[in-house]
Design an enzyme around this catalytic site. Structure first.
Site, PDB file in Angstrom:
ATOM      1  N   ASP A  54      -0.652   5.825 -35.482  1.00  0.00           N
ATOM      2  CA  ASP A  54      -1.427   5.165 -34.424  1.00  0.00           C
ATOM      3  C   ASP A  54      -2.819   4.874 -34.998  1.00  0.00           C
ATOM      4  O   ASP A  54      -3.316   5.648 -35.817  1.00  0.00           O
ATOM      5  CB  ASP A  54      -1.544   6.084 -33.198  1.00  0.00           C
ATOM      6  CG  ASP A  54      -1.892   5.315 -31.926  1.00  0.00           C
ATOM      7  OD1 ASP A  54      -1.062   5.291 -31.000  1.00  0.00           O
ATOM      8  OD2 ASP A  54      -3.005   4.731 -31.859  1.00  0.00           O
ATOM      9  N   ALA A  86       8.642  -3.400 -27.760  1.00  0.00           N
ATOM     10  CA  ALA A  86       7.215  -3.488 -27.409  1.00  0.00           C
ATOM     11  C   ALA A  86       6.844  -4.921 -27.041  1.00  0.00           C
ATOM     12  O   ALA A  86       6.914  -5.301 -25.867  1.00  0.00           O
ATOM     13  CB  ALA A  86       6.361  -2.957 -28.548  1.00  0.00           C
ATOM     14  N   HIS A 123      14.693  -8.353 -22.447  1.00  0.00           N
ATOM     15  CA  HIS A 123      13.408  -7.798 -21.980  1.00  0.00           C
ATOM     16  C   HIS A 123      13.619  -6.934 -20.730  1.00  0.00           C
ATOM     17  O   HIS A 123      12.980  -7.163 -19.693  1.00  0.00           O
ATOM     18  CB  HIS A 123      12.389  -8.911 -21.715  1.00  0.00           C
ATOM     19  CG  HIS A 123      10.968  -8.418 -21.804  1.00  0.00           C
ATOM     20  ND1 HIS A 123       9.942  -9.189 -22.259  1.00  0.00           N
ATOM     21  CD2 HIS A 123      10.410  -7.216 -21.480  1.00  0.00           C
ATOM     22  CE1 HIS A 123       8.818  -8.489 -22.217  1.00  0.00           C
ATOM     23  NE2 HIS A 123       9.079  -7.279 -21.757  1.00  0.00           N
ATOM     24  N   ILE A 124      14.511  -5.958 -20.862  1.00  0.00           N
ATOM     25  CA  ILE A 124      14.840  -5.105 -19.706  1.00  0.00           C
ATOM     26  C   ILE A 124      14.520  -3.638 -20.000  1.00  0.00           C
ATOM     27  O   ILE A 124      14.970  -2.757 -19.255  1.00  0.00           O
ATOM     28  CB  ILE A 124      16.337  -5.242 -19.318  1.00  0.00           C
ATOM     29  CG1 ILE A 124      17.199  -5.338 -20.583  1.00  0.00           C
ATOM     30  CG2 ILE A 124      16.577  -6.432 -18.428  1.00  0.00           C
ATOM     31  CD1 ILE A 124      18.333  -4.440 -20.625  1.00  0.00           C
ATOM     32  N   GLY A 125      13.759  -3.416 -21.047  1.00  0.00           N
ATOM     33  CA  GLY A 125      13.431  -2.034 -21.409  1.00  0.00           C
ATOM     34  C   GLY A 125      12.861  -1.241 -20.244  1.00  0.00           C
ATOM     35  O   GLY A 125      13.162  -0.067 -20.060  1.00  0.00           O
ATOM     36  N   GLU A 165      10.723 -16.200 -25.362  1.00  0.00           N
ATOM     37  CA  GLU A 165      11.769 -15.735 -24.460  1.00  0.00           C
ATOM     38  C   GLU A 165      12.074 -16.817 -23.423  1.00  0.00           C
ATOM     39  O   GLU A 165      11.172 -17.544 -23.008  1.00  0.00           O
ATOM     40  CB  GLU A 165      11.316 -14.446 -23.758  1.00  0.00           C
ATOM     41  CG  GLU A 165      11.132 -13.297 -24.740  1.00  0.00           C
ATOM     42  CD  GLU A 165      10.632 -12.010 -24.093  1.00  0.00           C
ATOM     43  OE1 GLU A 165      10.517 -11.956 -22.856  1.00  0.00           O
ATOM     44  OE2 GLU A 165      10.369 -11.044 -24.845  1.00  0.00           O
ATOM     45  N   HIS A 179       1.734   5.850 -24.201  1.00  0.00           N
ATOM     46  CA  HIS A 179       2.569   6.347 -23.106  1.00  0.00           C
ATOM     47  C   HIS A 179       4.048   6.381 -23.505  1.00  0.00           C
ATOM     48  O   HIS A 179       4.721   7.385 -23.327  1.00  0.00           O
ATOM     49  CB  HIS A 179       2.379   5.463 -21.868  1.00  0.00           C
ATOM     50  CG  HIS A 179       1.058   5.682 -21.196  1.00  0.00           C
ATOM     51  ND1 HIS A 179      -0.107   5.138 -21.682  1.00  0.00           N
ATOM     52  CD2 HIS A 179       0.721   6.401 -20.105  1.00  0.00           C
ATOM     53  CE1 HIS A 179      -1.100   5.509 -20.894  1.00  0.00           C
ATOM     54  NE2 HIS A 179      -0.633   6.281 -19.933  1.00  0.00           N
TER      55      HIS A 179
HETATM   56  P1  NAI Z   1      -0.067   2.318 -24.558  1.00  0.00           P
HETATM   57  O1  NAI Z   1      -1.269   1.487 -24.463  1.00  0.00           O
HETATM   58  O2  NAI Z   1       0.068   3.555 -23.770  1.00  0.00           O
HETATM   59  O3  NAI Z   1       0.169   2.697 -26.111  1.00  0.00           O
HETATM   60  C1  NAI Z   1      -0.004   1.808 -27.180  1.00  0.00           C
HETATM   61  C2  NAI Z   1      -0.407   2.624 -28.395  1.00  0.00           C
HETATM   62  O4  NAI Z   1      -0.457   1.753 -29.528  1.00  0.00           O
HETATM   63  C3  NAI Z   1      -1.800   3.238 -28.262  1.00  0.00           C
HETATM   64  O5  NAI Z   1      -1.739   4.616 -28.574  1.00  0.00           O
HETATM   65  C4  NAI Z   1      -2.637   2.465 -29.278  1.00  0.00           C
HETATM   66  O6  NAI Z   1      -3.681   3.233 -29.834  1.00  0.00           O
HETATM   67  C5  NAI Z   1      -1.591   2.100 -30.290  1.00  0.00           C
HETATM   68  N1  NAI Z   1      -1.963   0.976 -31.160  1.00  0.00           N
HETATM   69  C6  NAI Z   1      -2.648  -0.147 -30.826  1.00  0.00           C
HETATM   70  N2  NAI Z   1      -2.775  -0.949 -31.904  1.00  0.00           N
HETATM   71  C7  NAI Z   1      -2.159  -0.324 -32.928  1.00  0.00           C
HETATM   72  C8  NAI Z   1      -1.953  -0.657 -34.279  1.00  0.00           C
HETATM   73  N3  NAI Z   1      -2.423  -1.795 -34.803  1.00  0.00           N
HETATM   74  N4  NAI Z   1      -1.295   0.222 -35.062  1.00  0.00           N
HETATM   75  C9  NAI Z   1      -0.826   1.402 -34.554  1.00  0.00           C
HETATM   76  N5  NAI Z   1      -0.990   1.766 -33.272  1.00  0.00           N
HETATM   77  C10 NAI Z   1      -1.637   0.913 -32.459  1.00  0.00           C
HETATM   78  O7  NAI Z   1       1.165   1.333 -24.235  1.00  0.00           O
HETATM   79  P2  NAI Z   1       2.623   1.714 -23.757  1.00  0.00           P
HETATM   80  O8  NAI Z   1       2.688   1.785 -22.290  1.00  0.00           O
HETATM   81  O9  NAI Z   1       3.132   2.852 -24.545  1.00  0.00           O
HETATM   82  O10 NAI Z   1       3.414   0.369 -24.169  1.00  0.00           O
HETATM   83  C11 NAI Z   1       3.705   0.056 -25.512  1.00  0.00           C
HETATM   84  C12 NAI Z   1       4.290  -1.347 -25.610  1.00  0.00           C
HETATM   85  O11 NAI Z   1       5.503  -1.423 -24.865  1.00  0.00           O
HETATM   86  C13 NAI Z   1       3.380  -2.438 -25.052  1.00  0.00           C
HETATM   87  O12 NAI Z   1       3.398  -3.527 -25.950  1.00  0.00           O
HETATM   88  C14 NAI Z   1       4.056  -2.853 -23.783  1.00  0.00           C
HETATM   89  O13 NAI Z   1       3.797  -4.201 -23.467  1.00  0.00           O
HETATM   90  C15 NAI Z   1       5.513  -2.652 -24.128  1.00  0.00           C
HETATM   91  N6  NAI Z   1       6.397  -2.492 -22.957  1.00  0.00           N
HETATM   92  C16 NAI Z   1       7.614  -3.118 -22.987  1.00  0.00           C
HETATM   93  C17 NAI Z   1       8.496  -3.009 -21.923  1.00  0.00           C
HETATM   94  C18 NAI Z   1       9.835  -3.649 -21.966  1.00  0.00           C
HETATM   95  O14 NAI Z   1      10.381  -3.982 -20.917  1.00  0.00           O
HETATM   96  N7  NAI Z   1      10.423  -3.850 -23.127  1.00  0.00           N
HETATM   97  C19 NAI Z   1       8.125  -2.272 -20.700  1.00  0.00           C
HETATM   98  C20 NAI Z   1       6.848  -1.567 -20.818  1.00  0.00           C
HETATM   99  C21 NAI Z   1       6.022  -1.713 -21.901  1.00  0.00           C
END
Ligand code: NAI
Length: 414
Positions: A181, A239, A292-294, A269, A161
């Site tokens: 990915d 992430a 952690h405010i992304g 954190e 996403h």
């Molecule tokens: P998502 O689930 O939509 O996408 C994650 C992608 O990573 C998927 O396409 C998956 O196939 C891929 N993936 C999984 N393991 C992998 C690996 N070993 N190597 C390569 N690709 C791999 O998740 P989304 O929503 O895009 O979130 C991504 C990260 O961002 C998550 O860790 C989430 O917790 C973090 N996040 C952080 C926020 C913040 O405030 N900093 C807010 C929202 C999300």
């Protein structure tokens, strides 16, 4: 075990922790008007006092729905976490009671993606270091190590996403985008997939991480991977904290092999504002540290209000469990003209047959049936045609061994 067949105005909804107005308007638009909203969390004792009369509860991260609270929640049939995480709820206990829990994992996607673009520019211009110097009375007026992002290569690790949104935004700023990915993903725009993490690291001017926290992603960026990165490249992690080996990153920054880094998430954190953030990254030049405010924006809060309210409404009106974190997922069509029965049970042999017997014994035509199970739980939805005595059917369904919860929806309840 609870029997439910309520008209909407009798469904009592408690929203805690100042949940966004969007949730209220979404619920009101679909006929749910018995909503009480409190600006704060409730502790266990307060919850125990209130929960018995509540059918739906909305919480954020400071309200703990423990097994004890859930046990006292005799009327509760669904929970909305108006946030990303759900570990404040005892998901297993909720499951055992047939209560699905919904959240909003993707409402803040755009917020994170925009901050990544901001970080890319700030890093490639060394803005934070220069700004800090000016705050202290200095004047570092130099173009050294200052670059435009146009024409540079952004390597996105994890094309989900957030990764895909970053991809679109970065291309529109003139960057070349490559991504890696573990799952085969459709490239957006002109982005190019690469076959390995190493390939991506070796060709990117900025590497940005958007993977979940899994055993495979723990320390996926360590000393070796940092060495594989281009000299003078930058690293961004919005992430999960454990994806980057921080000691190795500090060494790569000190040696100037990696020129800058932006981090929003950390292996450890602080738990709150009074708790000190401890990290060897503190004070390093050209390192952007954010708490952690992304995903923390007003828009994300508003989106969360809408998204979770919609999931609760969908479950209440229709029985759909799409987006539930602790439940078999069933997407259901509208049940015009049929009475819909929802039956949640422990996944033991013979339940489906007994459910069907209830209908055939009454000569009732089953217009449609939906079933989804996982090893512990079964969720069956039955649309029955014609003149149905809902109360009697419900009593028979309730009597089936293994039943956790059952309710019915009148035809066309929308
Ligand atoms: P998502 O689930 O939509 O996408 C994650 C992608 O990573 C998927 O396409 C998956 O196939 C891929 N993936 C999984 N393991 C992998 C690996 N070993 N190597 C390569 N690709 C791999 O998740 P989304 O929503 O895009 O979130 C991504 C990260 O961002 C998550 O860790 C989430 O917790 C973090 N996040 C952080 C926020 C913040 O405030 N900093 C807010 C929202 C999300």
């Amino acid at each position: 075990m609870t029997k439910l067949s309520l008209s909407k105005e009798k469904i009592s909804i408690l929203l805690l922790e100042g949940i966004h107005d969007n949730a209220i308007s979404e619920l009101a638009a679909r006929g749910y008007a018995t909503v009480e909203r409190l600006p704060h969390a409730l502790d266990e004792a307060q919850l125990l006092e209130r929960i018995g009369s509540v059918h739906m509860i909305g919480i954020r991260s400071r309200t703990n729905l423990t097994a004890k609270v859930l046990e006292a929640a005799q009327r509760l049939f669904c929970v909305g976490c108006f946030c990303i995480g759900t570990n404040q709820v005892d998901l297993k206990a909720a499951r055992k009671q047939g209560i699905p829990v919904f959240n909003a994992p993707y409402s803040n996607t755009r917020s994170v993606a925009e901050l990544v673009i901001g970080d890319v520019i700030m890093l490639m211009r060394g803005i934070f270091e220069k700004s800090n110097l000016v705050h202290g009375g200095g004047w570092m007026k130099s173009a050294k190590d200052s670059y435009e992002i146009r024409g540079k290569t952004l390597g996105i690790v994890g094309y989900g996403h957030i990764g895909t949104q970053v991809s679109i935004l970065a291309e529109s700023m003139g960057m070349k985008v490559v991504f890696y990915d573990i799952v085969r993903k459709l490239a957006l725009g002109n982005a190019q997939p690469v076959d390995s993490l190493d390939e991506l690291l070796a060709m990117s001017d900025v590497v940005t991480l958007h993977v979940p926290d899994t055993p495979q992603t723990r320390n996926m960026i360590g000393a070796e991977q940092l060495k594989t990165m281009k000299k003078g490249a930058h690293l961004i992690n919005l992430a999960r904290g454990k994806v980057v080996d921080i000691e190795a990153l500090v060494a790569a920054l000190e040696s100037k092999h990696v020129l800058g880094a932006a981090l929003d998430v950390f292996p450890k954190e602080p738990s709150g504002e009074g708790d000190e953030f401890v990290s060897p990254l503190r004070g390093m030049p050209n390192v952007i540290l954010t708490p952690h405010i992304g995903g923390s924006t007003m828009e994300a809060q508003a989106n969360i209000g809408t998204e979770v309210a919609q999931k609760l409404i969908e479950y209440s009106d229709n029985g759909s469990t799409i987006g539930a974190v602790n439940f078999p997922q069933v997407a259901l069509p509208v049940h015009d003209g049929a009475t819909r029965f929802l039956h949640l049970h422990r996944n033991v042999p013979g339940v489906l047959r007994k459910i069907n017997d209830v209908f055939s014994a009454r000569n009732l035509n089953i217009a449609a049936q939906y079933l989804q199970t996982d090893p512990e739980l079964g969720y069956v939805v039955i649309d029955a045609d014609g003149d149905v005595d809902e109360g009697e059917v419900l009593n028979d369904l309730k009597a089936i061994d293994g039943t956790l919860k059952t309710r019915f929806l009148y035809p066309g309840r929308r």
